[in-house]
Design an enzyme around this catalytic site. Sequence first.
Site, mmCIF file in Angstrom:
data_model
loop_
_atom_site.group_PDB
_atom_site.id
_atom_site.type_symbol
_atom_site.label_atom_id
_atom_site.label_comp_id
_atom_site.label_asym_id
_atom_site.label_seq_id
_atom_site.Cartn_x
_atom_site.Cartn_y
_atom_site.Cartn_z
ATOM 1 N N ALA C 235 31.111 -21.450 113.144
ATOM 2 C CA ALA C 235 31.357 -20.071 113.594
ATOM 3 C C ALA C 235 32.811 -19.875 114.019
ATOM 4 O O ALA C 235 33.603 -20.819 114.056
ATOM 5 C CB ALA C 235 30.418 -19.742 114.737
ATOM 6 N N HIS C 236 33.153 -18.647 114.390
ATOM 7 C CA HIS C 236 34.556 -18.331 114.682
ATOM 8 C C HIS C 236 35.076 -19.070 115.909
ATOM 9 O O HIS C 236 34.393 -19.247 116.883
ATOM 10 C CB HIS C 236 34.803 -16.829 114.802
ATOM 11 C CG HIS C 236 33.958 -16.079 115.758
ATOM 12 N ND1 HIS C 236 34.118 -14.724 115.978
ATOM 13 C CD2 HIS C 236 32.924 -16.455 116.546
ATOM 14 C CE1 HIS C 236 33.236 -14.329 116.862
ATOM 15 N NE2 HIS C 236 32.509 -15.338 117.211
#
Lengths: 340, 340, 340
Positions: C235-236
């Site tokens: 994920a980011h």
Amino acid sequence: MILEQLGSELGLAVHGDKSHDVSALASIATAGPGQLSFVVGRKYTNALKNSRAGAVIVPANMLDDSPGNALVSDDPYASYASASWLLYPTPAPSLGIHATAVIHPDAQVSPRASIGPYSIVGQGSTIHEEVVVESHCTIGRGVTIGAGSTLFSRVTLYDRITLGERCRIQSGAVIGSEGFGYAWTNGGWRQIQQVGGVLVGNDVHVGANTTIDCGAIEPTVIEDGVIMDNQIQIAHNVVIGRNTAIAGCVGIAGSTRIGSHCQIGGACNIVGHLTITDQVIINAASLVTRSIGESGRYGSGMPLQEQSAWRRSFVNLGKLDELFRRVRRVERLSGNSGSQ
Amino acid sequence: MILEQLGSELGLAVHGDKSHDVSALASIATAGPGQLSFVVGRKYTNALKNSRAGAVIVPANMLDDSPGNALVSDDPYASYASASWLLYPTPAPSLGIHATAVIHPDAQVSPRASIGPYSIVGQGSTIHEEVVVESHCTIGRGVTIGAGSTLFSRVTLYDRITLGERCRIQSGAVIGSEGFGYAWTNGGWRQIQQVGGVLVGNDVHVGANTTIDCGAIEPTVIEDGVIMDNQIQIAHNVVIGRNTAIAGCVGIAGSTRIGSHCQIGGACNIVGHLTITDQVIINAASLVTRSIGESGRYGSGMPLQEQSAWRRSFVNLGKLDELFRRVRRVERLSGNSGSQ
Amino acid sequence: MILEQLGSELGLAVHGDKSHDVSALASIATAGPGQLSFVVGRKYTNALKNSRAGAVIVPANMLDDSPGNALVSDDPYASYASASWLLYPTPAPSLGIHATAVIHPDAQVSPRASIGPYSIVGQGSTIHEEVVVESHCTIGRGVTIGAGSTLFSRVTLYDRITLGERCRIQSGAVIGSEGFGYAWTNGGWRQIQQVGGVLVGNDVHVGANTTIDCGAIEPTVIEDGVIMDNQIQIAHNVVIGRNTAIAGCVGIAGSTRIGSHCQIGGACNIVGHLTITDQVIINAASLVTRSIGESGRYGSGMPLQEQSAWRRSFVNLGKLDELFRRVRRVERLSGNSGSQ
């Protein structure tokens, strides 16, 4: 962008130097003079007081703690979300159909849509205005894509998919793949034709490499405002209610219905043919094997332990039958039947 | 399609109006006069009696309960599966090679195969008759695709892949990616060349975005009749036996051998170098860490609880060592050694 | 390849017939006269003594047990990894840009790079020498790909991605998809623009259908020498430290930082905003919900049981509150307070 313009576009009052210029976002701890940040509540008071940010979006009750320029918002995080699109506008796509795109003569593509290189639009499909289809997308037969939707590169829509307006589908997503339906017969699996398609509402976001199977007879349904992260698997005839948010790596098996305004944590798995009511929150990596009739928070995953403790945990778990028997025996010996 | 023709194609006796016309499938509860449905056993007797379906596929012992037209089958669900392909025939693909496909001069493509736009066939590969390769597929070097197989859009077959007849590979699947083999040396990971390829039997189905790695030296093997759902990961040198069914999001680590006629529930994870015998059924979201030598049903996932109960569960689990000690102490005090 | 040449390329001493020819790799149990194998330690002594291999890479202390030709190595497995690339060299790609590739006029592609059919390179991107981009790749705007990196077919790099040298990205991987960042406001989800890009170091390997989101403001970071298997979701704003190895199907939620030289087992899930120190090993299918400050081995997954035992396990788990109460009662009755 000067703060006066930013405040005007966001509908927020500006305090301090309205001609100050910000060009980027940053967290409250790291923002410098050219950057905009935000705080959502009292636990960030100290960070706010020490901030060097060019401007900070604050709730009204923290305005006095702001050492510099401030924009006052009832909902600083939402205002920050809006500001992100003003400070980092998406480059406008080139309108029209790229020379290498393959458009079926019976498809309708709005002259205000953008179809990228090597993308394909099938027979009887309709692409509305302001739709952006990037490169290497395959759009099947009888598909509709509503106004303002974006397909990033390499998205597959099978036949009979309806996508609403302002949807956003990340690269590698597959919508409408054949549902996993088979009958066992004569010593082999016979596949059941899957023709229900997928009905996707407005403002639905689909993450990278997420897969959504088409329904068997009736469609698989994703209602308005659903947001889905990467690598989610939605089986045939699942229904997901309005505004439900699903984190990455979740799997939802066939015909399960999930209510509206739910939040499904990452890597949860939900078995088939269940009904989950509205406003259910499920912790990451949970396994859902029964329907949920009441809103609330649920979980099942076992958190990490140091390895020897973890091994003892499940050895002990396997010895519980024996422990129950031993406790019953000492209860009898001590004259206690186990009932109060 | 009139019932007489349907019965003839399915090899089933028709009772009632043989000229009645049905054009779609539906569940027994919702089917109307133009629709065909089915029931598999006594628990659907009431639904059958009240059905408005144009025709119902029934077992012989339920024929008397059918209020309207009926087709009698030894296996109504399998007959329904067959009927689904008669009522919803797949549109015939256009034969031949699309003008934009890139075919290596040393590849052999049957004139009775269909290669879609922007697909690529590499050196030394052979595509047999009735194969359909949709758009944006990449087929590497030395690949064979058997007669009647279908690759939906955007499938990658690396080099040295053999696919049997009548296989069906959904969009986004990758077959033959490099197995995850590394040696740690000199402060870094050194990759081991993976050259074993993948050997896929006949009648194998592979779901959307599923990945199957090529073997290191020997091939990864998927035997005849295996069906796999979406987002499954098969590591290098796994062997999957005939007719095994694998639900979505399963991961199988390297060199594990799974028997025939197994059913692996969704989101199971199976570690490497295990052997699982035939006819093993594993519940959804289980973790398999040991070989399984006996057919039967197995599971390990912890089902969902309301959040506070779930928290207590794993707090209690961590306190079991202490509880075992306390029980031993009261056993001693009560004169019971813990042995019978 | 004759053993003399092989030894020379690998920097290993050859014992036996230096003119003997080997052309393939095999395991010690199956290798024949034309094949090269290896053993890593004493537990393979019998296998070595009985081997029919054309040559075996052995540690010095097992040379006397070798019945035939041998190459002596301090690290036989690493030498075997190196030998795999000598015996199975990758075919050289055709240099240059395929006629169907779409290169933006403002992109820079080294004349010593290879861009395959139907691939796209966006505005302001730079492709260095010895880079291989296979077919159907989309490379966005402002991307840099370092020398010697390989993108297999059908890889997407969004805008603002920096890839180091000698990286290897398998088919279907997506790097830079929009991070899952939303604010809830006015009865709907408002997306937050994600502009941080992804920073990938040198010698990073990314598996098939793995996804790596771009950071919100700061980049997502994959440091040098990280190896990742298939179907991993990053994920980011995750940061993964040098030389960490991640097995298939792992999910790592937003802003979590993983140290260097960690080994994350297959199908682990790690929640967001955690910090995991260096040299942590996590067993397959574990759920990580807290930061880890000490190197070591950790786990959480519950291994498989036969179904009835598994059912009893979690029924017992739900009855532990009651068992703790019952033990307290017998402790009181037996005059023991529960404290020592």
